[in-house]
Every structure is written in C-alpha cells, then in structure tokens.
Design a protein around this motif. Structure first.
Motif, PDB file in Angstrom:
ATOM      1  N   SER A  41      23.266 -23.488  40.153  1.00 37.24           N
ATOM      2  CA  SER A  41      23.105 -25.032  40.683  1.00 37.24           C
ATOM      3  C   SER A  41      23.845 -24.773  42.070  1.00 37.24           C
ATOM      4  CB  SER A  41      22.854 -26.391  40.025  1.00 37.24           C
ATOM      5  OG  SER A  41      23.778 -26.021  39.360  1.00 37.24           O
ATOM      6  N   VAL A  42      25.071 -24.806  41.756  1.00 31.95           N
ATOM      7  CA  VAL A  42      26.818 -25.036  42.903  1.00 31.95           C
ATOM      8  C   VAL A  42      26.414 -24.069  43.363  1.00 31.95           C
ATOM      9  CG1 VAL A  42      28.892 -24.700  43.026  1.00 31.95           C
ATOM     10  CG2 VAL A  42      27.243 -26.240  40.845  1.00 31.95           C
ATOM     11  N   PRO A  43      26.216 -22.078  43.088  1.00 33.57           N
ATOM     12  CA  PRO A  43      25.619 -21.563  44.340  1.00 33.57           C
ATOM     13  C   PRO A  43      24.727 -21.498  45.577  1.00 33.57           C
ATOM     14  CG  PRO A  43      26.482 -20.654  42.281  1.00 33.57           C
ATOM     15  CD  PRO A  43      26.086 -21.557  42.262  1.00 33.57           C
ATOM     16  N   LEU A  44      23.613 -22.389  44.632  1.00 32.32           N
ATOM     17  CA  LEU A  44      22.954 -22.418  45.971  1.00 32.32           C
ATOM     18  C   LEU A  44      23.006 -23.786  46.553  1.00 32.32           C
ATOM     19  CD1 LEU A  44      19.343 -21.723  43.812  1.00 32.32           C
ATOM     20  CD2 LEU A  44      20.430 -20.365  44.829  1.00 32.32           C
ATOM     21  N   GLN A  45      23.301 -25.408  45.989  1.00 31.19           N
ATOM     22  CA  GLN A  45      23.684 -25.898  46.680  1.00 31.19           C
ATOM     23  C   GLN A  45      24.933 -26.067  48.203  1.00 31.19           C
ATOM     24  OE1 GLN A  45      24.562 -30.130  44.771  1.00 31.19           O
ATOM     25  NE2 GLN A  45      24.017 -28.285  42.379  1.00 31.19           N
ATOM     26  N   LYS A  95      21.402 -13.540  30.055  1.00 28.56           N
ATOM     27  CA  LYS A  95      22.100 -14.576  30.001  1.00 28.56           C
ATOM     28  C   LYS A  95      21.762 -15.308  30.204  1.00 28.56           C
ATOM     29  CE  LYS A  95      26.482 -12.494  27.978  1.00 28.56           C
ATOM     30  NZ  LYS A  95      28.024 -12.814  28.754  1.00 28.56           N
ATOM     31  N   GLU A  96      21.747 -16.785  30.051  1.00 29.12           N
ATOM     32  CA  GLU A  96      21.330 -17.873  31.065  1.00 29.12           C
ATOM     33  C   GLU A  96      22.769 -17.981  31.882  1.00 29.12           C
ATOM     34  OE1 GLU A  96      20.257 -23.134  30.479  1.00 29.12           O
ATOM     35  OE2 GLU A  96      20.750 -21.634  28.376  1.00 29.12           O
ATOM     36  N   ILE A  97      21.911 -18.063  33.211  1.00 29.91           N
ATOM     37  CA  ILE A  97      23.054 -18.589  33.964  1.00 29.91           C
ATOM     38  C   ILE A  97      22.909 -19.807  35.157  1.00 29.91           C
ATOM     39  CG2 ILE A  97      23.703 -16.298  34.655  1.00 29.91           C
ATOM     40  CD1 ILE A  97      21.510 -15.892  37.214  1.00 29.91           C
ATOM     41  N   ARG A 145      25.547  -8.449  40.668  1.00 28.59           N
ATOM     42  CA  ARG A 145      25.897  -9.445  41.768  1.00 28.59           C
ATOM     43  C   ARG A 145      24.676  -9.542  42.521  1.00 28.59           C
ATOM     44  NH1 ARG A 145      31.255 -10.608  44.636  1.00 28.59           N
ATOM     45  NH2 ARG A 145      31.153  -8.049  45.247  1.00 28.59           N
ATOM     46  N   ALA A 146      23.668  -8.125  42.883  1.00 24.33           N
ATOM     47  CA  ALA A 146      22.007  -7.547  43.424  1.00 24.33           C
ATOM     48  C   ALA A 146      21.048  -8.456  42.639  1.00 24.33           C
ATOM     49  CB  ALA A 146      22.567  -6.025  43.460  1.00 24.33           C
ATOM     50  N   HIS A 197      26.360 -13.391  39.272  1.00 29.72           N
ATOM     51  CA  HIS A 197      26.632 -12.426  38.795  1.00 29.72           C
ATOM     52  C   HIS A 197      24.924 -12.970  37.240  1.00 29.72           C
ATOM     53  CE1 HIS A 197      30.317 -12.929  39.803  1.00 29.72           C
ATOM     54  NE2 HIS A 197      30.475 -11.482  39.441  1.00 29.72           N
ATOM     55  N   PHE A 198      24.319 -11.452  37.167  1.00 33.85           N
ATOM     56  CA  PHE A 198      23.087 -11.480  36.696  1.00 33.85           C
ATOM     57  C   PHE A 198      23.507 -10.653  35.652  1.00 33.85           C
ATOM     58  CE2 PHE A 198      21.516 -11.585  40.640  1.00 33.85           C
ATOM     59  CZ  PHE A 198      20.859 -13.749  41.022  1.00 33.85           C
ATOM     60  N   HIS A 199      23.156 -10.585  34.752  1.00 31.60           N
ATOM     61  CA  HIS A 199      24.068  -9.977  32.927  1.00 31.60           C
ATOM     62  C   HIS A 199      22.658  -9.354  32.130  1.00 31.60           C
ATOM     63  CE1 HIS A 199      28.320 -11.974  32.804  1.00 31.60           C
ATOM     64  NE2 HIS A 199      27.445 -12.172  33.748  1.00 31.60           N
ATOM     65  N   TRP A 200      22.398  -8.609  32.479  1.00 27.94           N
ATOM     66  CA  TRP A 200      21.347  -7.940  31.242  1.00 27.94           C
ATOM     67  C   TRP A 200      21.731  -6.773  30.846  1.00 27.94           C
ATOM     68  CZ3 TRP A 200      15.535  -8.950  32.108  1.00 27.94           C
ATOM     69  CH2 TRP A 200      16.017 -10.181  32.912  1.00 27.94           C
ATOM     70  N   TYR A 201      20.870  -6.491  29.275  1.00 31.91           N
ATOM     71  CA  TYR A 201      21.438  -5.952  27.814  1.00 31.91           C
ATOM     72  C   TYR A 201      20.444  -5.275  28.059  1.00 31.91           C
ATOM     73  CZ  TYR A 201      23.969  -9.998  26.042  1.00 31.91           C
ATOM     74  OH  TYR A 201      25.253 -10.429  25.693  1.00 31.91           O
TER      75      TYR A 201
END
Length: 587
Positions: free
Chosen positions: A111-115, A106-108, A195-196, A180-184
């Motif tokens: 920008s906000v967490p990095l800033q 999924k696209e995540i 989250r890893a 959160h990283f979403h992968w299928y």
C-alpha cells in the motif's frame, strides 16, 4: 470517470490452510539449510582426506565423515517425509499419481509503495486510490490459498493477468518500487527474495501448473470422463511448466530452474500416458486380440516415458533434491507397466481363439503378433498354437520378474508402503501373471523359448501439451482510473499544463485525433489554441475540470464546441521523449 466499484471479491481457501502450509514450508526451509551445511562439511572433509597423507588425520576425517553422512541421511529422511506429504491430494481408489505442492509466499504490504508512486509519478491524490490498492492486496492474499478446482485456477490466472497491468503501471525502468517478493521453493522449502515482478509472475505460473497436477491426481479414473479430466489437467500442467521454462530464465529457486521444469514436463507427459493406458484397459473386452495388443503397447509406452522421467530426475542438479518417494514411484511404474505389457501380450497369445487355415484374417493376426514385438520371435511358428503358448509363457516369465522388482522397490520406500492401494494393485497384477503362468505351464515342456522379445511401445493418443490460455480469464485493470496505458504508464514521463482556450472568429485553431486520450494533432499558427499554449502532440486530459482521459473523440469535440467567449479551462499533458527523460535522470 472517478467512480470506482470493486470487481474483485475474490477469496481463497480457509486462512488456516495457509497457516499449516506456512509452517510446513518453514520446517522444510530449516531442514534444507541444515542439509546444505552438512554437505559443505562433507565436501571439506573429503578434500582434506584426499589431500592428507597422515594416517591419523585420515582416520579422524573418516570418522567425521561417517558422522556427517549419518546426519545427512537422517535430515534427508525427515525432509523426504515432508516433501511426500502431498498424498492428501490423491484419490484413494486408484494407482497414485505425483501431484506438486504449491509454492508458498509471504504476505506483503504494497500500500505505501503504491501510494508513493501514484503521488510522485502520476501526480494524483493517492488517497483517492485506496480502494484499488485494497482490492489488489486482497486479490494477492486470496491467490495464496486457491481452492483445488477450476475456481482456484481462475483465481490464479486472474492475479497473473492483473500483474501485467501492475507491471505497466508501477514498475518503471527508472526507479525501484521497493517491494520484495518472498517465495519458497516447492521442492526444498528454501526461500528466495527478489524485487523483480517477473519472479512473482513466474511463481504464480508455477502454481497454476502445480494446481493442475493436484486436480488431475484427485480425478475419479474409474470412468472415461474422469480419465479424460485427468488427462486434460496433466496436459495443462505440462503446458504451464513448459511455458515457464521457455519464458522465464535465471530463476533463483531450484523448482523453477530449467532442469527441474524439464523434468516436471516429462513427469506430466508420463502421467498423461498412464491415463491413456488406463482408458484402453477400462474399455478392454475379453479375448479381443487387437485390444489386448493395444493395451500391451500402451503399457510399454508408459514404461518408456517413465524411464525418461527417471533420467531427468537423475541429473546432478536434481538428484539430491527430488523426493525419494517420487524417484521410487517412477521406478515402480517403469517396471509395473513393462510387466503389464508382457502380461497382455501373453494373454493375447494364449487366450485369443486361433484362426482356421481358410480364414482370410489369419495373416493379419500373425502380422499383429509379430509387429507387437521389437524383433521377430526366432524359431517360432505363430500359426502353431503350441509355439504361441511357449512364447506367451516366456512373456509371463518376464512379466513376473518385472512385477517382483516393482514390489521390491515399493517395499524399500517408507512413503510408498503407506499407500495401501499401490500395494494392492502391484500384488494383484503379480498374482494375475503367476496364475496365468500356472495355467499354461505343462510338466512335459522340454522346449522353452529362451527369452521373449521386448514389446514395441506405441500409443493411440499422444499427449497434447496445452499452453496456458491467459485470454480465457479476462480481467479489468484495477488501476484503470489512472488513465489509458498507452500514455499513463510507468515507462512514460510527462508534463501537465493548464490552458485557457477562447474561441476566436476563425474557430479554435486546432485539430484532434484519436480516443482515450484525445490527441492534439495540429495547431494553427497564430490561432486561439496556439495563443493558449497548446502544442501538437499534447493530450487533453480534462475540460473545465471534467476528467476526459478515457473520453472518446466525439465527446471531447462536443465539449470544445461548447466553448463561449468566456473560454474553456483545459488540462493537457506533453509526453517527454526518452532523450529528455535520460537527461533529467542524469541531472
């Protein structure tokens, strides 16, 4: 040092491709969830059937089980059709290989967490890093749809290497970034979320291997160059899956589990071996004994390695998830290449010209004909052309049986039946064996060889599993303006101080060491540096407002020598020890 220029104008394939793939993954995920629900129902019904002694209850449960099994079969057939939709990657002129579909993500928006992390951890104005954040997000977006060529591989490797810097810069052991990283799952379509960052890295590495399988499958294998390119691609795919298996554990998705990766490595090795066999057959000369026997042993080797693949696909964790078309293809190739091994041996026995008794090479010919078998043919004199013909006929009988089994297995798989080229290849090989058998068959054959020995498998070119060459794609840390990683990393904490340094009669009273950033190696007690509050172990990060985190030793020394009576404004940082960090966290 604050100038930033984008180095990542990376682009993936058309965004429409991503949309189509995403829809495919969503359908697969929904189907697999339905399958899992039906499996749980079946398990519960079976337990109830075994535990109950009431005939009526057993009859009702048995009826329910029949409905569940029927639903399961329909769902699996639908999922199978989706999992086998990768035939678009095949070259239509050759026996199909098995390519893998890419894992979808999924696209995540990071920008906000990095800033927030830049502001809180690095104490920097995050708005100055919007270009870097945008470039990283565009790079991630591009790697979701890589092109099926070397440029696509470079894109995936570029992003994979960039994740090393991201990990060092933003993933602290003391706090979560909140991403959160979403992968299928590539085989089942079931989504996994973690989250890893290791999950992100492992998924990208899986796609590096999967993309190599697609590159290998689409090669033109009618030429030696095309075959060699296919071999190289499948070897690199095997290397990526093996590296993933050895370095990433506890994967949340089935396709990245150790059994699945082990199976994929074996599958890639088998496809390499198949290409090697094709190369021998492509170079084959008519009636050349040694080449015919080499082709027979190469074909036997292909059959053997596909048998190992079938075993790997049959382990409990995978047998219900591996696409039926994959299993059928592996079974078909196991029989097809075993049939070819017997066919080429028969041709070598029957068509190669015999040696005269005076010929010194006759012993070598007989030895080669014996050694190609797993056991010495019994009660046969291979000096006798008639015995050679009888043995060749026995091999052809075995070949025909194997051809017919390959055709039968092909006919029971709907997805394989759609591959016209596979039908043509299997039918042609079968016809060749029948024609040769008819050619050497004699009506007065009263002495038949009971059964031909199996062919000894052997290869002239063992697969060379190639570990991913991460250094082959060099990248520049997108967030390098934050400073050298040796100091400015997520794992470190520091205190920034301002000092005014004025030159005295005895000089500045400090010694420096190293580059990027320059370290205060010593401070003279009572000297100017000590009075300014500088301490041993401080890093100089700015001189008179000019950033010098990346400055070399000579540059900082030159700047300090320009110190006048008015003094210099220094910004320094002091790294905190892990013990101090732990105390701060506990407080």
């Amino acid at each position: 040092y604050f100038f930033y220029s984008s180095k990542y104008p990376k682009k993936g394939c058309d965004a429409l491709v991503s949309t189509q793939r995403s829809k495919l993954q969503q359908r697969r995920a929904k189907l697999n969830q339905q399958i899992n629900r039906e499996l749980r129902l079946r398990s519960g019904a079976e337990n109830l059937y075994r535990a109950s002694s009431n005939p009526k209850v057993k009859e009702t449960v048995a009826l329910e089980l029949s409905f569940v099994n029927s639903n399961l079969q329909l769902l699996k057939e639908e999922l199978e059709e989706l999992n086998s939709s990768m035939n678009v990657y095949q070259t239509e002129r050759f026996v199909p290989m098995i390519p893998l579909g890419l894992k979808e993500t999924k696209e995540i928006d990071m920008s906000v967490p990095l800033q927030d992390f830049i502001s809180e951890h690095y104490s920097e104005d995050a708005s100055l890093y919007l270009n870097e954040i945008r470039d990283f997000m565009e790079l991630r977006q591009a790697m979701r749809t890589p092109s099926r060529n070397e440029a696509g591989q470079e894109l995936l490797m570029d992003y994979y290497n960039q994740l090393y810097f991201l990990d060092q810069r933003f993933f602290s052991p003391h706090r979560s970034l909140g991403v959160h990283f979403h992968w299928y799952d590539s085989l089942t379509g079931v989504p996994s979320v973690q989250r890893a960052l290791a999950f992100e890295k492992g998924s990208v590495l899986f796609n590096i291997g999967a993309l190599y399988t697609q590159i290998g499958a689409r090669q033109d294998r009618s030429t030696l160059t095309g075959i060699q390119n296919a071999i190289d691609a499948f070897q690199r795919a095997a290397g990526a899956f093996l590296y993933l298996q050895e370095n990433f554990s506890h994967a949340p998705s089935l396709d990245m589990s150790s059994p699945a990766l082990s199976m994929l490595v074996r599958l890639m090795v088998a496809q390499v071996q198949e290409c090697v066999c094709e190369k021998v057959i492509l170079d084959m000369q008519d009636n050349n004994l040694n080449v015919l026997l080499q082709a027979a042993q190469e074909a036997a080797r292909v059959s053997d390695v596909y048998s190992l693949v079938l075993q790997a696909m049959s382990v409990p964790l995978l047998k219900d998830y591996v696409p039926f078309s994959w299993i059928s293809m592996v079974q078909v190739k196991t029989h097809h290449f075993r049939a070819l091994a017997h066919y080429y041996t028969a041709v070598a026995l029957c068509d190669c010209p015999g040696m005269s008794d005076e010929d010194e090479d006759e012993g070598g010919e007989i030895k080669a004909l014996i050694q190609v078998h797993t056991r010495r043919p019994e009660k046969l004199n291979l000096h006798d052309p008639e015995d050679k013909r009888r043995l060749g006929k026995a091999h052809l009988r075995k070949a025909i049986i194997r051809h017919e089994e390959a055709l039968r297995l092909h006919s029971v798989c709907k997805m394989l039946r759609k591959m016209d080229i596979l039908q043509e290849v299997l039918s042609h090989a079968h016809a060749c064996s029948l024609e040769k058998y008819s050619e050497i068959d004699q009506e007065d054959d009263f002495c038949e060889v009971a059964e031909a020995p199996e062919i000894q498998s052997h290869t002239q070119q063992k697969p060379d599993i190639k570990t991913p060459d991460f250094s082959g794609v060099r990248v520049t840390d997108i967030f390098q303006r934050l400073g050298p990683l040796s100091v400015f990393a997520a794992r470190n904490r520091w205190v920034r101080r301002h000092a005014c340094l004025v030159r005295g009669e005895a000089g500045l009273g400090l010694t420096l060491r190293g580059d990027s950033p320059v370290l205060v190696a010593g401070v003279l007690p009572g000297g100017c540096a000590a009075e300014a509050g500088l301490r041993e172990g401080d890093y100089i990060v700015a001189v008179n407002g000019a950033d010098c985190r990346w400055a070399e030793h000579a540059e900082v020394v030159h700047a300090l020598k320009s110190c006048t009576e008015r003094g210099l404004e220094l910004d320094v940082i002091t790294l905190q020890s892990h013990e101090v960090q732990s105390c701060l966290i506990n407080v």
